[in-house]
Design a protein around this motif. Structure first.
Motif, PDB file in Angstrom:
ATOM      1  N   GLU A 213       0.897  -1.264   0.066  1.00  0.00           N
ATOM      2  CA  GLU A 213      -0.021   0.028  -0.045  1.00  0.00           C
ATOM      3  C   GLU A 213       0.806   1.038   0.002  1.00  0.00           C
ATOM      4  O   GLU A 213       0.509   2.275  -0.577  1.00  0.00           O
ATOM      5  CB  GLU A 213      -0.886   0.020   1.309  1.00  0.00           C
ATOM      6  N   TRP A 214       1.829   1.335   0.722  1.00  0.00           N
ATOM      7  CA  TRP A 214       2.753   2.395   1.097  1.00  0.00           C
ATOM      8  C   TRP A 214       3.473   2.607  -0.494  1.00  0.00           C
ATOM      9  O   TRP A 214       3.227   3.831  -0.929  1.00  0.00           O
ATOM     10  CB  TRP A 214       3.903   2.051   2.095  1.00  0.00           C
ATOM     11  N   PHE A 215       3.951   1.826  -1.244  1.00  0.00           N
ATOM     12  CA  PHE A 215       4.532   1.838  -2.396  1.00  0.00           C
ATOM     13  C   PHE A 215       3.639   2.365  -3.612  1.00  0.00           C
ATOM     14  O   PHE A 215       4.098   2.701  -4.526  1.00  0.00           O
ATOM     15  CB  PHE A 215       5.360   0.963  -2.650  1.00  0.00           C
ATOM     16  N   ALA A 216       2.504   1.762  -3.467  1.00  0.00           N
ATOM     17  CA  ALA A 216       1.359   2.116  -4.300  1.00  0.00           C
ATOM     18  C   ALA A 216       1.173   3.672  -4.375  1.00  0.00           C
ATOM     19  O   ALA A 216       1.135   4.289  -5.119  1.00  0.00           O
ATOM     20  CB  ALA A 216       0.112   1.359  -4.047  1.00  0.00           C
ATOM     21  N   GLU A 217       1.332   3.984  -3.185  1.00  0.00           N
ATOM     22  CA  GLU A 217       1.218   5.675  -3.066  1.00  0.00           C
ATOM     23  C   GLU A 217       2.340   6.435  -3.248  1.00  0.00           C
ATOM     24  O   GLU A 217       2.248   7.353  -4.080  1.00  0.00           O
ATOM     25  CB  GLU A 217       0.817   5.968  -1.396  1.00  0.00           C
ATOM     26  N   GLU A 218       3.485   5.786  -3.009  1.00  0.00           N
ATOM     27  CA  GLU A 218       4.993   6.505  -3.366  1.00  0.00           C
ATOM     28  C   GLU A 218       5.041   6.488  -4.925  1.00  0.00           C
ATOM     29  O   GLU A 218       5.822   7.355  -5.376  1.00  0.00           O
ATOM     30  CB  GLU A 218       5.908   5.606  -2.713  1.00  0.00           C
ATOM     31  N   ALA A 219       4.598   5.478  -5.551  1.00  0.00           N
ATOM     32  CA  ALA A 219       4.705   5.507  -6.994  1.00  0.00           C
ATOM     33  C   ALA A 219       4.460   6.658  -7.782  1.00  0.00           C
ATOM     34  O   ALA A 219       5.024   7.125  -8.572  1.00  0.00           O
ATOM     35  CB  ALA A 219       4.042   4.268  -7.770  1.00  0.00           C
TER      36      ALA A 219
END
Ligand code: NAP
Length: 491
Positions: free
Chosen positions: A119-125
């Protein structure tokens, strides 16, 4: 498998290359065992160089389209992956517990932890911004773009079969990289189930490839030699990490190495002793002490030594040991015979050097199974500083404790290690908190806190514990390089 799953189809036993589930080119398989019983419950491909090469070809082929996919679309796929993982958390937790042995509540907890990285890296993308650099010379524009590094090879250990995969693959995919992955041979089924859900989430063919093997060196050597693999991300032991660093120099790959630790846990006389005991319980006994950030050396200031030991022993003696399938279990089996032999060696060595066993100190359930890999949660007191358990990772439910007199002395002891992953200390003196935090040589400090890992925080070590960071904004940088662009003739 000791559990019934709602989605039996999550138990996949094939490689996934170029979007196709397939056996090893050789047709060979290796067994997957339940460490609680020693029973074989599945077989996965025993891949060799041919499979490793096919995975790289697929990842190379898929790279251009994936890097060109808008970040928002990559983020949406990762978000769907997160949602699917959470929807299947119970089943995935059961798979972890079956192949790794941790109690079911911990297995399900690991899934939530793994998903938090996705979830975190979905947002960071969508936030991988570059820089516009203030003009230095009239008529020029300067900018720094962030680009995906290319094909990434991810190699992971058995102790967190879901979390270690998620915190490598999610940032790699978010950055626009494609991946070839090799999970630990002890725990491949969790990794395969996650890849299956990634496929369902819409990760395109070739973007994520997974190869299982009982000959990890054969597979890794292909990836090390192939110049198209631009990054290796590895979590595991220091000797293997150093080997990968050495061998990858031939093609100068970018590297992230999350290696072993030897965490000190320091309790100063001004600390809240109850809180320190709770913190040690959380940090030391999670996953039966099989974590890289788990305290391996406990130093308690002499004035509170007796009181601390008494409270700690009471808590440790009450821990319930048993199979993951028993909801009461708090400590499961160790991963294999080699692991339990190392724990026994460390405890025997400490005792031979004068340590006192306050609780535990022995293997359990050997009457039911001679090769039992259950070890009693143990507290060792008066451990000599020369004992092996103070210098090498024990990776088991053993808390070795000794006393110290001064802050200066304990900082010297804490830093007297080639490792530098996590350190913990308990103190209520604000000046001491700042002094000690600054003096500790490590990548992670827990101050009055035993549970330190979080998706938003940078996780990683210094010295022989490796380099690179996972999680946080820095976790995405690991999978990108910077392209500086200077445009002239604009005046
Ligand atoms: P390991 O023996 O180094 O294995 C880790 C991975 O490397 C496995 O997938 C293994 O495959 C593979 N491997 C082994 N030899 C290899 C080679 N020559 N070339 C390429 N790959 C190779 O470590 P482990 O015993 O599984 O894991 C425990 C270690 O991991 C501990 O030291 C722990 O502290 C560390 N760890 C560190 C972190 C961190 O973030 N710093 C987190 C978790 C664990 P096989 O399974 O086939 O052997």
């Amino acid at each position: 498998m000791s559990f019934k799953l709602q989605r039996e189809d999550l138990v996949v036993t094939r490689n996934f290359i170029a979007g196709v589930w397939q056996g090893a080119a050789s047709g060979e398989t290796i067994p997957v065992n339940n460490p609680a019983t020693g029973e074989t419950f599945a077989f996965v491909p025993n891949s060799n160089e041919e499979d490793a090469r096919a995975a790289v070809e697929a990842a190379v082929e898929a790279f251009d389209a994936w890097r060109a996919t808008p970040a928002k679309q990559r983020a949406a796929i990762l978000k769907r992956w997160n949602d699917l993982i959470m929807a299947c958390a119970d089943d995935l937790g059961k798979i972890i517990s079956s192949e790794q042995g941790k109690p079911l509540a911990e297995g399900i907890g690991e899934i939530a932890y793994a998903a938090s990285y996705v979830e975190w890296f979905a947002e960071e993308a969508t936030r991988a911004n570059g820089d516009i650099i203030p003009q230095a010379v009239r008529g020029r524009k300067m900018a720094a773009y962030r680009e995906p590094v290319g094909v990434v090879a991810a190699i992971t250990p058995w102790n967190f079969p879901a979390a270690m995969i998620a915190r490598k693959i999610a940032p790699a995919l978010a950055a626009g990289c494609t991946v070839v992955c090799k999970p630990a041979s002890e725990t491949p089924i969790t990794a395969l189930a996650l890849v299956k859900l990634a496929e369902e989430a819409g990760v395109p063919a070739g973007v994520l490839n997974i190869v299982n093997t009982g000959s990890s060196k054969k597979v890794a050597d292909v990836w090390l030699d192939d110049a198209r693999v631009r990054k290796i991300t590895f979590t595991g032991s220091t000797p293997v990490g150093k080997h990968l660093a050495h061998e990858s120099s031939r093609t100068l790959k970018k590297l992230a190495l999350e290696l072993g630790g030897n965490a000190p846990f320091i309790v100063f006389e001004d600390a809240d002793v109850d809180a320190a005991v709770e913190g040690l319980m959380a940090a030391k006994f999670r996953n039966g002490g099989q974590t890289c950030v788990c305290p391996n050396r406990v130093y308690v200031q002499s004035k509170i030594y007796g009181r601390f030991l008494e409270k700690l022993t009471e808590r440790v003696a009450a821990l319930v040991v048993g199979p993951a399938s028993d909801p009461a279990s708090q400590i499961g089996p160790m991963i294999n015979a080699k692991a339990i032999a190392k724990i026994e060696e460390h405890v025997n060595d400490a005792v031979a050097r004068g340590a006192r066993v306050l609780t535990g100190g022995k293997r359990l359930f050997t009457e039911q199974r001679a090769e039992s890999t259950y070890y009693a949660p143990t507290v060792l007191a008066d451990v000599d500083l020369s004992a092996k358990c103070f210098h090498e990772e024990t990776f088991g439910p053993v808390a070795p404790v000794t006393q110290f007199e001064t802050e200066e002395e304990v900082i010297r002891l804490a830093n007297d290690s080639p490792f530098g992953l996590a350190s913990y200390f308990y103190s209520n003196d604000i000046r001491r908190v700042h002094r000690v935090t600054a003096a500790l040589e490590c990548g992670i400090v827990g101050v009055n806190e035993g549970a330190v890992a979080a998706e938003a925080a940078p996780f990683g070590g210094v010295k022989d514990s490796g380099y690179g960071r996972e999680g946080s904004v820095h976790g995405l940088e690991e999978y990108m390089h910077i392209k500086y662009v200077c445009q002239g003739g604009l005046d």
